[in-house]
Design a protein around this motif. Structure first.
Motif, mmCIF file in Angstrom:
data_model
loop_
_atom_site.group_PDB
_atom_site.id
_atom_site.type_symbol
_atom_site.label_atom_id
_atom_site.label_comp_id
_atom_site.label_asym_id
_atom_site.label_seq_id
_atom_site.Cartn_x
_atom_site.Cartn_y
_atom_site.Cartn_z
ATOM 1 N N LEU A 140 21.087 47.412 -2.824
ATOM 2 C CA LEU A 140 19.661 47.100 -2.676
ATOM 3 C C LEU A 140 18.824 48.322 -2.324
ATOM 4 O O LEU A 140 17.724 48.203 -1.800
ATOM 5 N N TRP A 141 19.338 49.515 -2.631
ATOM 6 C CA TRP A 141 18.579 50.740 -2.352
ATOM 7 C C TRP A 141 17.454 50.934 -3.364
ATOM 8 O O TRP A 141 17.604 50.591 -4.533
ATOM 9 N N PRO A 142 16.330 51.527 -2.940
ATOM 10 C CA PRO A 142 15.332 51.983 -3.918
ATOM 11 C C PRO A 142 15.948 53.046 -4.842
ATOM 12 O O PRO A 142 16.914 53.716 -4.466
ATOM 13 N N ASP A 143 15.388 53.189 -6.000
ATOM 14 C CA ASP A 143 15.845 54.182 -6.966
ATOM 15 C C ASP A 143 15.231 55.544 -6.615
ATOM 16 O O ASP A 143 14.037 55.750 -6.796
ATOM 17 N N ARG A 183 38.234 54.274 -7.370
ATOM 18 C CA ARG A 183 37.686 53.410 -6.316
ATOM 19 C C ARG A 183 36.231 53.830 -6.098
ATOM 20 O O ARG A 183 35.968 54.879 -5.501
ATOM 21 N N ILE A 184 35.323 53.026 -6.629
ATOM 22 C CA ILE A 184 33.889 53.302 -6.573
ATOM 23 C C ILE A 184 33.271 52.418 -5.492
ATOM 24 O O ILE A 184 33.574 51.228 -5.418
ATOM 25 N N SER A 185 32.431 53.003 -4.667
ATOM 26 C CA SER A 185 31.889 52.237 -3.548
ATOM 27 C C SER A 185 30.396 52.487 -3.374
ATOM 28 O O SER A 185 29.902 53.588 -3.603
ATOM 29 N N THR A 186 29.696 51.443 -2.973
ATOM 30 C CA THR A 186 28.301 51.573 -2.577
ATOM 31 C C THR A 186 28.044 50.610 -1.426
ATOM 32 O O THR A 186 28.959 49.907 -0.981
ATOM 33 N N PHE A 187 26.826 50.566 -0.935
ATOM 34 C CA PHE A 187 26.511 49.768 0.256
ATOM 35 C C PHE A 187 25.007 49.539 0.286
ATOM 36 O O PHE A 187 24.259 50.184 -0.444
ATOM 37 N N ASP A 188 24.574 48.625 1.118
ATOM 38 C CA ASP A 188 23.152 48.298 1.220
ATOM 39 C C ASP A 188 22.505 48.998 2.418
ATOM 40 O O ASP A 188 23.185 49.307 3.399
ATOM 41 N N PRO A 189 21.199 49.211 2.362
ATOM 42 C CA PRO A 189 20.500 49.711 3.556
ATOM 43 C C PRO A 189 20.604 48.684 4.693
ATOM 44 O O PRO A 189 20.680 47.484 4.447
ATOM 45 N N ARG A 195 15.358 47.434 1.837
ATOM 46 C CA ARG A 195 16.067 46.765 0.744
ATOM 47 C C ARG A 195 15.077 46.476 -0.381
ATOM 48 O O ARG A 195 14.576 45.361 -0.534
ATOM 49 N N ARG A 196 14.802 47.533 -1.153
ATOM 50 C CA ARG A 196 13.753 47.466 -2.183
ATOM 51 C C ARG A 196 14.266 48.033 -3.522
ATOM 52 O O ARG A 196 13.813 49.083 -3.987
ATOM 53 N N PRO A 197 15.217 47.342 -4.148
ATOM 54 C CA PRO A 197 15.715 47.832 -5.442
ATOM 55 C C PRO A 197 14.657 47.826 -6.537
ATOM 56 O O PRO A 197 14.865 48.400 -7.611
ATOM 57 N N ASP A 222 9.135 60.037 6.175
ATOM 58 C CA ASP A 222 10.409 59.334 6.205
ATOM 59 C C ASP A 222 10.344 58.147 5.231
ATOM 60 O O ASP A 222 9.313 57.866 4.623
ATOM 61 N N ALA A 223 11.468 57.460 5.100
ATOM 62 C CA ALA A 223 11.560 56.408 4.085
ATOM 63 C C ALA A 223 10.597 55.261 4.358
ATOM 64 O O ALA A 223 10.032 54.676 3.437
ATOM 65 N N ARG A 224 10.386 54.953 5.627
ATOM 66 C CA ARG A 224 9.495 53.824 5.945
ATOM 67 C C ARG A 224 8.070 54.120 5.469
ATOM 68 O O ARG A 224 7.411 53.260 4.870
ATOM 69 N N ALA A 225 7.608 55.351 5.713
ATOM 70 C CA ALA A 225 6.266 55.731 5.270
ATOM 71 C C ALA A 225 6.177 55.716 3.743
ATOM 72 O O ALA A 225 5.167 55.298 3.174
ATOM 73 N N ILE A 226 7.228 56.159 3.075
ATOM 74 C CA ILE A 226 7.245 56.167 1.608
ATOM 75 C C ILE A 226 7.177 54.749 1.072
ATOM 76 O O ILE A 226 6.398 54.442 0.170
ATOM 77 N N VAL A 227 8.020 53.868 1.616
ATOM 78 C CA VAL A 227 8.012 52.468 1.171
ATOM 79 C C VAL A 227 6.634 51.845 1.398
ATOM 80 O O VAL A 227 6.118 51.108 0.533
#
Length: 232
Positions: A140-143, A183-189, A195-197, A222-227
């Motif tokens: 659910l990460w932003p691109d 073994r490929i792995s990812t995760f959510d914020p 959580r802005r895909p 930071d990410a919050r300001a960007i979002v």
């Protein structure tokens, strides 16, 4: 053979060029008076887990302008084969003496140092060969906030195995082409607001650049300001 080295020297290798057909000269286009490549390196420098940043550019006459720009800025950089990006990455990883390689695209001017740190932390605690959080694929990460990570050992192994032009030009395609073997792995914020895909923060086309250029962004956000900026 194990490819999941967990620790060691972590090096971000930024893939940058001026010869993009969709958005020519994009690494030196300016957002708020600062070239895009400087946004990327400045924001990566805020990571607490990276040991080094290296920019890998094509060894072309055109890209010499980018190389000289980076040299003037004091940013470690290296020129390598234009179309064989995998070979260029391996050269950069060797030059930087990397144990862990974090792949960063230079068209992500809003890359977030904290997202890179979280990626490295996830990789260290997960039994995987390769991890990512730069695109919303099964997460659910932003691109455009994150990156990809693998061991230098695996990168060198890909260099030996990858034969198709698409696997040389897109240097980690071999992993996705043979996903069953890795073994490929990812995760959510962790945070709900992150959580802005649906958010596309990268700069691939002229319309992406126009959109970013017209927004009130700054290199130290930071990410919050960007979002928040993208949500208004």
């Amino acid at each position: 053979m194990s490819h999941n080295a967990r620790h060691g020297k972590s090096v971000a290798i930024v893939q940058a060029r001026l010869g993009s057909s969709r958005l020519p000269l994009k690494s030196l286009l300016c957002l708020r008076d600062l070239p895009v490549i400087d946004w990327v390196t400045r924001r990566l420098a805020q990571s607490r887990r990276l040991d080094r940043i290296m920019v890998a550019v094509p060894d072309t006459e055109l890209d010499r302008v980018l190389l000289e720009h980076l040299q003037r800025r004091g940013v470690p950089c290296l020129a390598g084969p234009e179309s064989d990006v995998l070979a260029r990455f391996c050269l950069a990883a060797r030059a930087a003496e990397a144990d862990l390689v974090v792949r960063v695209c230079a068209d992500n001017p809003l890359i977030w140092g904290e997202a890179v740190d979280r990626l490295l932390a996830h990789y260290e605690r997960t039994d995987c060969d390769y991890a990512y959080n730069h695109i919303p694929r099964n997460n659910l990460w932003p691109d455009g906030l994150g990156a990809e990570v693998l061991s230098r050992e695996l990168l060198d192994d890909l260099d030996a195995r990858a034969k198709q032009p698409s696997q040389r030009e897109h240097c980690l395609n071999y992993i996705w082409d043979n996903a069953a073997h890795f073994r490929i792995s990812t995760f959510d914020p962790e945070e709900d607001w992150l959580r802005r895909p649906d958010l596309k923060l990268d700069m691939d086309r002229p319309e992406d650049f126009r959109r970013l250029a017209l927004l009130p962004l700054s290199p130290d956000m930071d990410a919050r300001a960007i979002v928040n900026v993208f949500s208004n």
